[in-house]
Motif scaffolding. Sequence first.
Motif, PDB file in Angstrom:
ATOM      1  N   ARG A   7       5.190   6.583  -1.694  1.00  0.00           N
ATOM      2  CA  ARG A   7       5.619   6.214  -0.345  1.00  0.00           C
ATOM      3  C   ARG A   7       5.375   4.726  -0.123  1.00  0.00           C
ATOM      4  O   ARG A   7       4.330   4.195  -0.494  1.00  0.00           O
ATOM      5  CB  ARG A   7       4.832   7.032   0.679  1.00  0.00           C
ATOM      6  N   GLU A  50      -0.522  11.383  -3.929  1.00  0.00           N
ATOM      7  CA  GLU A  50       0.281  10.484  -3.112  1.00  0.00           C
ATOM      8  C   GLU A  50      -0.081   9.057  -3.498  1.00  0.00           C
ATOM      9  O   GLU A  50      -1.266   8.710  -3.580  1.00  0.00           O
ATOM     10  CB  GLU A  50       0.033  10.683  -1.627  1.00  0.00           C
ATOM     11  N   ARG A  85       4.004  11.802  -5.151  1.00  0.00           N
ATOM     12  CA  ARG A  85       4.771  11.366  -3.986  1.00  0.00           C
ATOM     13  C   ARG A  85       4.506   9.882  -3.797  1.00  0.00           C
ATOM     14  O   ARG A  85       3.378   9.469  -3.527  1.00  0.00           O
ATOM     15  CB  ARG A  85       4.332  12.130  -2.729  1.00  0.00           C
TER      16      ARG A  85
END
Length: 304
Positions: free
Chosen positions: A43, A10, A41
Amino acid sequence: MSAGPPAPLEVVEYTDPLCPWAWGSEPVFRRLRGALDGQVRWRRAYGVLFDHDDDPAPDPAAETAWYARYVAGIAAHTGAPRAAALTRVAASSWPASQVAKAAERQGAEIADRVLRRLRESVFVLGDPADTVARALDAARGVPGLDADRLAADAVADEVVAAVRADRAEARAPLPEAFAPPGGSPHPGAVKETPDGELRYALPTLVVRGAAGHRVVAGWRPYEQYAAAVAELSPGLPCAPVPPAPEEALARHRSLTGPESAVLARGVWPPPHAVRVDTAGGPLWLHPAEAATHPALRPGVSPPR
């Protein structure tokens, strides 16, 4: 029983649509997102640079003049475009953050393009998207955007709560963010807000994986961000060959000079690119983007 494949990394980008250092970091972040596409990911957490509770300036004109000089100084380091005239210092980051967060409900591509328009409201047009109406207007005409849905989502309780959660997350910095390495005009040490809270400097990337986490704060070269990823996932990021200028502009729709240098290979600009001049150098738009871009709408004076 097999444990299955490891969870992907992430990458959290602490940012603000109206932050000049975040704007100047776009060449590096766009390059890194491309090199990690589909493998992590990614974000965004909106740190709310300009908060609702900030005290108004006693002399708005003087504050605006000071802030314009501040942005010009940052642009001298980053090479990013900047507006020749700034109408005001943004009253709040909440509206732009809400619109950016709402756009995520329409997919990553729409979210990227809406966020880009919000950044350009300040650093190309000089008119920050600091109300919901201005933020929605900045996004108007983004291809594929459902404008009615965006307007409804931007003020929905769930989206406001998500921005509030982003703000709180940005105000819980990891220990590594307090004393980042030097070597940058914006090394990215944790900032104290006017109300006495501590938050990540913007931008800051936090990379998390099974092997731990890494914090890369401030304005940094691509290699430092890439190294943080590689430490947690050897083999990443990949190094794709930059596309031809025509393809790069079609993919990104809006490119600055520093971005074109790292995101395209070949003679720049491509013949069909639409040039928008700013005090910090040109912005190049794809013709389809130029057709609805706020800087080129009828009745709008182009930036100089």
